[in-house]
Design a protein around this motif. Structure first.
Motif, PDB file in Angstrom:
ATOM      1  N   ALA A   1       0.988  -1.394   0.050  1.00  0.00           N
ATOM      2  CA  ALA A   1      -0.093   0.514  -0.333  1.00  0.00           C
ATOM      3  C   ALA A   1       1.024   1.296  -0.009  1.00  0.00           C
ATOM      4  O   ALA A   1       2.397   1.439   0.762  1.00  0.00           O
ATOM      5  CB  ALA A   1      -0.879  -0.494   1.127  1.00  0.00           C
ATOM      6  N   ASP A   2       0.620   2.277  -1.288  1.00  0.00           N
ATOM      7  CA  ASP A   2       1.727   3.275  -0.180  1.00  0.00           C
ATOM      8  C   ASP A   2       2.841   2.913  -1.189  1.00  0.00           C
ATOM      9  O   ASP A   2       3.674   3.195  -0.822  1.00  0.00           O
ATOM     10  CB  ASP A   2       1.412   4.562   0.093  1.00  0.00           C
ATOM     11  CG  ASP A   2       0.389   4.123   0.154  1.00  0.00           C
ATOM     12  OD1 ASP A   2      -0.943   4.620  -0.540  1.00  0.00           O
ATOM     13  OD2 ASP A   2      -0.527   5.265   2.027  1.00  0.00           O
ATOM     14  N   GLY A   3       3.193   2.084  -2.096  1.00  0.00           N
ATOM     15  CA  GLY A   3       4.741   1.650  -2.278  1.00  0.00           C
ATOM     16  C   GLY A   3       5.626   0.695  -0.820  1.00  0.00           C
ATOM     17  O   GLY A   3       6.178   0.741  -0.838  1.00  0.00           O
ATOM     18  N   LEU A   4       4.681   0.783   0.015  1.00  0.00           N
ATOM     19  CA  LEU A   4       4.816   0.610   1.316  1.00  0.00           C
ATOM     20  C   LEU A   4       4.223  -1.543   2.036  1.00  0.00           C
ATOM     21  O   LEU A   4       3.093  -1.257   1.710  1.00  0.00           O
ATOM     22  CB  LEU A   4       4.889   1.000   2.655  1.00  0.00           C
ATOM     23  CG  LEU A   4       5.127   1.660   2.054  1.00  0.00           C
ATOM     24  CD1 LEU A   4       4.496   3.108   3.308  1.00  0.00           C
ATOM     25  CD2 LEU A   4       7.279   2.124   2.919  1.00  0.00           C
ATOM     26  N   PRO A   5       5.287  -2.290   2.015  1.00  0.00           N
ATOM     27  CA  PRO A   5       4.684  -3.312   2.300  1.00  0.00           C
ATOM     28  C   PRO A   5       3.812  -3.714   3.141  1.00  0.00           C
ATOM     29  O   PRO A   5       3.693  -2.853   5.171  1.00  0.00           O
ATOM     30  CB  PRO A   5       6.104  -4.163   3.101  1.00  0.00           C
ATOM     31  CG  PRO A   5       6.654  -3.689   2.177  1.00  0.00           C
ATOM     32  CD  PRO A   5       6.829  -2.133   2.602  1.00  0.00           C
ATOM     33  N   ILE A   6       2.987  -4.901   3.108  1.00  0.00           N
ATOM     34  CA  ILE A   6       1.584  -5.035   4.443  1.00  0.00           C
ATOM     35  C   ILE A   6       2.194  -7.052   4.766  1.00  0.00           C
ATOM     36  O   ILE A   6       2.505  -7.559   3.967  1.00  0.00           O
ATOM     37  CB  ILE A   6       0.442  -5.151   4.255  1.00  0.00           C
ATOM     38  CG1 ILE A   6       0.292  -3.702   4.414  1.00  0.00           C
ATOM     39  CG2 ILE A   6      -0.552  -5.290   4.932  1.00  0.00           C
ATOM     40  CD1 ILE A   6      -1.098  -3.580   3.583  1.00  0.00           C
ATOM     41  N   GLY A   7       2.615  -7.410   5.336  1.00  0.00           N
ATOM     42  CA  GLY A   7       2.620  -8.805   6.307  1.00  0.00           C
ATOM     43  C   GLY A   7       1.519  -9.312   6.703  1.00  0.00           C
ATOM     44  O   GLY A   7       0.811  -8.684   7.423  1.00  0.00           O
ATOM     45  N   ILE A   8       0.778 -11.017   6.489  1.00  0.00           N
ATOM     46  CA  ILE A   8       0.205 -11.877   7.052  1.00  0.00           C
ATOM     47  C   ILE A   8       0.506 -12.147   8.119  1.00  0.00           C
ATOM     48  O   ILE A   8       2.093 -13.144   7.560  1.00  0.00           O
ATOM     49  CB  ILE A   8      -1.050 -11.762   6.014  1.00  0.00           C
ATOM     50  CG1 ILE A   8      -1.834 -10.475   5.320  1.00  0.00           C
ATOM     51  CG2 ILE A   8      -1.895 -12.896   7.171  1.00  0.00           C
ATOM     52  CD1 ILE A   8      -2.692 -10.014   6.173  1.00  0.00           C
ATOM     53  N   GLN A   9       0.339 -12.544   9.386  1.00  0.00           N
ATOM     54  CA  GLN A   9       0.571 -13.072  10.137  1.00  0.00           C
ATOM     55  C   GLN A   9      -0.110 -14.870  10.252  1.00  0.00           C
ATOM     56  O   GLN A   9      -1.564 -14.501  10.596  1.00  0.00           O
ATOM     57  CB  GLN A   9       1.222 -13.087  11.595  1.00  0.00           C
ATOM     58  CG  GLN A   9       1.353 -12.903  12.692  1.00  0.00           C
ATOM     59  CD  GLN A   9       1.632 -12.392  13.638  1.00  0.00           C
ATOM     60  OE1 GLN A   9       2.438 -12.381  14.993  1.00  0.00           O
ATOM     61  NE2 GLN A   9       0.618 -11.373  14.221  1.00  0.00           N
ATOM     62  N   LEU A  10       0.497 -15.469  10.916  1.00  0.00           N
ATOM     63  CA  LEU A  10      -0.429 -17.268  10.766  1.00  0.00           C
ATOM     64  C   LEU A  10       0.844 -17.413  12.331  1.00  0.00           C
ATOM     65  O   LEU A  10       1.814 -17.296  12.703  1.00  0.00           O
ATOM     66  CB  LEU A  10       0.218 -18.369   9.893  1.00  0.00           C
ATOM     67  CG  LEU A  10      -1.128 -17.772   8.751  1.00  0.00           C
ATOM     68  CD1 LEU A  10      -0.616 -18.262   7.499  1.00  0.00           C
ATOM     69  CD2 LEU A  10      -2.500 -17.919   8.622  1.00  0.00           C
TER      70      LEU A  10
END
Lengths: 469, 481, 88
Positions: free
Chosen positions: B444-453
């Motif tokens: 988003a806006d060139g910045l990463p998003i991580g999903i956690q399990l």
């Protein structure tokens, strides 16, 4: 009423390795800082790895002191800064949040008095500070970490002692006990260290630290009682404080340190998980641990008919009782007990003496048998023993080389008896009247034969000669 | 030759003779040289890396037995001891410290012929969530160098993301592997407490932290985990590893799996972009055949308070050894009295470490232990028991790794509590000891998003399989640096 | 709750010289206030976290010399001793 409690630090000197690493537990012979590793030096990234046998030895001691042992033990950190403490915390045990130390609520009897053991905890010894330089100004502090991590148990008693004498008796019993159990040699320098706390009627509790030898604690306590009483008599309140024993001056001195204000911030040492102490382990320890002094004493009295006093000396000294156990048979037990507690005593009192002895259990057995079989007299037995201690030669060789064998041959006895009858005419006529005095004549004959005359044969012959006159 | 390859590609290409270990290491060093001034992922670089690569190439040529890493470059967070190389913890207190031994994880990697390419930057003693608290200066996010890379294993995240190594080892005390993984768009795993030896990891909060791998793919993380997991005689808290091969069956998918969505971690306080990425991840899992249901974990609201209480308490004790007497920086004891010397040298600890020393001392001190430390332990137990209950209903739990997008360097540095609260989604894994993984999922806006399990204790295999399934669905841009 | 005296007491316990206690007062107080919430949690759960070992998991009592002369790699001033500041 005077109340005294003790805190005894006892190193587990019979272990091979330190409490949390594989460095040597006995640090005494090492050059400075040569018995160290990343763990006992508290290097960043190192972790404590608990010594199994340390737990077992401490559990044995707890059993011997009548302590309860919790189903799980745990360790805590005691946080304070000091240069001899590589991590600036000590790994120890702590019962404020429930009993998790290796032992608690124990008791031993001294002279019909119950001394309660509050707890026994397993912990690591710090390193040692060494001061170098002559004057106060040029003096520098150097640290040797060889001792850091040495396993020790701290034994804390309730304030159940009423006087210093009880303390002395207790410490003697405790020292004998740890030695007998094979957990420590209390006579090694620095292995057995005692701190005390003492309060007199209506007075505050005073801690006494830094008592070098456990013999000195009695002196320190005596000094404190006198000091506190004289304060009380003058109506001066006794402050709660920590005092140090000044060995040179034989007095206690108030420590100006802020020790009372210390806040150790104990909390669990999570690098060591809880250790489950299974009942089977305790049963096994009870089965395999060395027999207690009390039980040995009773066995000596009941099984062998050894007199109480002799049995007491024999059982409370591990060196003596080990000798006894390795040498005796049912038949010669009493004689061996005698040899050890009357003839050997005096020649084997110190550690140095004991190390130099050339005596083996076989020597004792042979010697006792020789006495019992009338090969030599008890008096010659003592002479032979002294020779054994020096030379270590076999008993038979010593008997013949020192010519200690009993004079059994009647003709040489006849000659000696004849001479005595001439020299002691008054005693002879007395003996005729009163047979009880006959022993005097036997003694004279013994002296003439340098103690070698077979006593029963001599008695028989004298009786015959008296009758025939 | 491209550096943007996975471990299995590296091994394949090396075996095919496409490049040698030496060539790959040289290219990596070139890359490091080029990007480091902007990123500052490393505190030190291994000067012998080329030489070591040559040795490995020699072994390969001579058909000698070769370790499974074939000379691939791996970075190590600088709070993990490496023999003969400095281990600084990004602190003045250890700026010259060279450990006389390798951490167990490092010796395991070395014995598999990995090359330690350098020591990665971190928040001083791993205390922080942004890598801004390094004594040597902050690391920067390769996706936008004005932004923080997350932390405390920021250098590890950056170095993997910016192709300065193939994989990295970080340490995760409250999210310190997963936070930079999320902010730098790489994969980061916090394993079950006790699965990996902590011997050689310089303790910050020893009952909570674990070493964990970061890499660009879930498969690569599984590969590294295979090497470093297992019981260690140097660490009494390690446990038996009953799942020997984490890479096997990693392709198995998530069909039929039940995934619980932690309600408290997807709603209020979570950035809109993060929320929509999370929704997208949920629908992706559903498309892959998993069933997703909401799960409430109300104890999580106390996790930050419990965590910072316990971690600070342990840290205050763990860091007491840094008194500069046996090791440390050059500063003579001459003319000082003990207390003043120790206090003086320790004033070189940075502000965040000092804050935690004060907090930790406070919560352990007489009169406060019951109110703070003991209560925090109880909250910890409560969290664990709620998680145990949850895993009776579901196989995995899901939440965004970080509640917000990466932010600008300096933006939050004056508000420590605000930074602490960023750990809200990661901390439960540390307090309870369960494993958790962050997978790069969106931008988003060139910045990463991580999903956690999250998975139950020792369920790393299942965790990696599901994370792999999720990662396979993503198509993310290449790092812009 | 947290004042200058408290910060000084804590810095004395943890042995960190703090030149500007003022700087820490507000932050430490703010964080401790946040921690207060712990005190309000009602908890009856058993302690589930403790790792446990049996005696068989522990190290055997064996002397193994470290093998390297560790003190040479550490600070030592004379005759392999570590130098400490003056004790008063």
């Amino acid at each position: 009423m005077t109340k005294i409690g003790l805190e005894i630090h006892c190193q587990l000197t019979k272990l091979e390795s330190k409490l949390f690493c594989s460095c040597k537990a006995d640090y005494r012979s090492f050059e400075p800082n040569s018995n160290i590793c990343p763990v006992c030096m508290g290097l960043p990234g190192s972790l404590p790895i608990l010594n199994k046998k340390a737990v077992e030895k401490a559990a044995m001691l707890s059993i011997a002191l009548g302590c309860k042992i919790p189903p799980k033990i745990g360790f805590f950190r005691k946080n304070y800064f000091y240069p001899d403490l590589p991590k600036n915390f000590q790994i120890t045990q702590y019962n404020a949040y429930g009993p998790t130390s290796i032992g608690y609520d124990g008791m031993i009897m001294i002279e019909d008095k119950e001394i309660k053991i509050r707890r026994i905890q397993l912990e690591e010894d710090p390193g040692r500070l060494v001061y170098s330089g002559s004057s106060e100004k040029t003096q520098i502090t150097l640290v040797d970490y060889n001792r850091a991590g040495t396993p020790l148990v701290e034994i804390v008693t309730e304030p159940d002692f009423e006087n210093p004498k009880q303390v002395r008796i207790f410490l003697n019993i405790l020292a004998d006990l740890v030695e007998n159990l094979g957990v420590a040699d209390p006579y090694l320098e620095g292995a057995f260290r005692v701190d005390g706390n003492i309060s007199i009627e209506k007075g505050n509790r005073v801690e006494i630290k830094n008592v070098g030898s456990f013999r000195d604690i009695e002196k320190a306590l005596h000094f404190e009682i006198t000091r506190q009483q004289s304060l009380a008599e003058r109506g001066i309140p006794i402050p709660a404080e920590t005092r140090h024993w000044d060995e040179a001056r034989k007095i206690t001195v108030s420590s100006r340190s802020k020790e009372e204000e210390q806040d150790y911030r104990y909390f669990p040492e999570e690098d060591i998980p809880r250790i489950i102490i299974e009942k089977s382990l305790l049963d096994n320890l009870k089965k395999t641990m060395p027999e207690s002094i009390m039980s040995k004493k009773e066995r000596y009295i009941n099984k062998y008919g050894i007199p109480t006093q002799v049995a007491e000396i024999l059982s409370s000294d591990k060196f003596y009782s080990d000798l006894f156990e390795q040498s005796h048979t049912e038949k010669n037990a009493k004689e061996i007990a005698n040899l050890i507690t009357t003839d050997l005593k005096g020649f084997a009192d110190t550690k140095e003496q004991r190390e130099q002895l050339k005596l083996t259990p076989k020597h004792l057995a042979d010697l006792a048998d020789a006495v019992l079989n009338n090969k030599i007299t008890r008096a010659s037995g003592k002479t032979a023993l002294q020779e054994i201690l020096k030379t270590g030669k076999p008993v038979s060789e010593i008997i013949s080389s020192l010519d200690l064998g009993n004079v059994d041959d009647e003709s040489s006895l006849v000659k000696a008896i004849d001479e005595v009858f001439i020299e002691e005419q008054k005693a002879v006529s007395e003996a005729k009247q009163n047979p009880d005095t006959i022993n005097y004549l036997v003694g004279k004959v013994m002296r003439k034969t340098k103690g070698k005359a077979n006593p029963s044969l001599t008695l028989d012959m004298i009786r015959k000669k008296l009758d025939s006159q | 030759m491209t550096l943007a390859i996975s471990i299995s590609q590296y091994i394949q290409k090396l075996r095919d003779g496409e490049f040698s270990s030496e060539e790959f290491i040289a290219k990596t060093l070139e890359r490091i040289n080029k990007v480091e001034k902007n990123l500052h992922a490393f505190i030190s670089i291994n000067e012998n890396a080329i030489e070591q690569a040559k040795q490995i190439d020699k072994k390969i040529k001579a058909k000698e037995k070769i370790g499974s890493c074939f000379g691939m470059p791996i970075s190590i967070k600088d709070n993990i001891c490496t023999k003969g190389m400095k281990t600084t913890c990004a602190s003045k207190m250890l700026e010259d410290f060279v450990a006389p031994y390798d951490a167990t994880v490092v010796s395991k990697l070395k014995s598999e012929d990995a090359i330690i390419i350098g020591k990665a930057n971190l928040d001083e003693f791993a205390m922080g969530s942004t890598t801004e608290y390094s004594y040597f200066g902050p690391s920067r996010n390769p996706w936008n160098t004005d932004y923080v890379p997350g932390g405390s294993s920021g250098g590890s995240g950056v170095s993997v993301s910016a192709l300065e190594c193939i994989a990295s080892l970080g340490s995760d005390t409250g999210g310190s592997v997963r936070s930079p993984a999320s902010f730098c768009s790489v994969v980061g795993l916090k394993p079950t407490y006790g699965l990996i030896s902590r011997y050689g990891l310089i303790s910050f909060a020893n009952s909570i932290e674990q070493i964990g791998p970061l890499a660009r793919t879930v498969e690569d993380v599984a590969f590294i985990l295979n090497i470093i997991a297992g019981r260690d005689s140097h660490d009494n808290t390690t446990i038996e590893n009953r799942t020997p091969d984490y890479t096997k069956d990693i392709d198995i998918g998530v069909s039929g799996k039940k995934i619980g969505i932690i309600s408290e971690m997807v709603g209020e306080g979570v950035d809109k972009d993060v929320q929509s990425a999370t929704k997208h991840a949920i629908s992706t899992f559903e498309k892959l055949g998993a069933e997703c249901i909401p799960i409430s974990l109300d104890s999580a609201q106390h996790s930050v308070a419990a965590y910072y209480t316990l971690a600070s308490a342990e840290a205050s004790s763990n860091l007491a050894r840094f008194d500069n007497l046996r090791y440390g920086f050059d500063f003579s004891v001459e003319g000082y009295e003990y207390n003043s010397y120790i206090s003086k040298v320790r004033s070189n600890l940075g502000p965040e470490v000092t804050r935690r020393m004060l907090l930790g001392t406070f919560v352990l001190s007489a009169g406060y232990y019951g109110k703070y430390y003991q209560k925090a332990q109880k909250v910890r137990s409560l969290i664990k028991s709620q998680l145990v209950e949850s895993f009776k209903k579901v196989d995995l739990l899901l939440a965004p790794t970080m509640p917000i997008l990466p932010f600008k360097i300096g933006e939050k540095i004056d508000d420590p509590l605000k930074i602490y609260l960023l750990d809200i989604n990661t901390i439960i894994a540390n307090l309870s000891g369960i494993p958790a993984i962050s997978v790069p999922f969106a931008m988003a806006d060139g910045l990463p998003i991580g999903i956690q399990l999250f998975a139950n204790s020792l369920q790393e295999k299942q965790l990696l399989q599901s994370a792999h399934a999720l990662q396979k669905t993503t198509k993310l841009p290449e790092v812009p640096i | 709750m947290v004042d200058k005296k408290e910060i000084e007491h804590l810095s004395d316990l943890i042995k960190i010289e703090i030149k500007d206690p003022q700087k820490y007062i507000l932050q430490v107080e703010q964080i401790l206030n946040y921690f207060e919430r712990l005190d309000k949690v009602e908890i009856t759960t058993e302690d589930l976290l403790r790792q446990e070992l049996t005696l068989d998991d522990l190290r055997e009592d064996k002397f193994v010399p470290y093998g390297e002369n560790l003190i040479e790699k550490l600070k030592n001033t004379r005759e392999n001793f570590v130098r400490a500041p003056k004790m008063v």
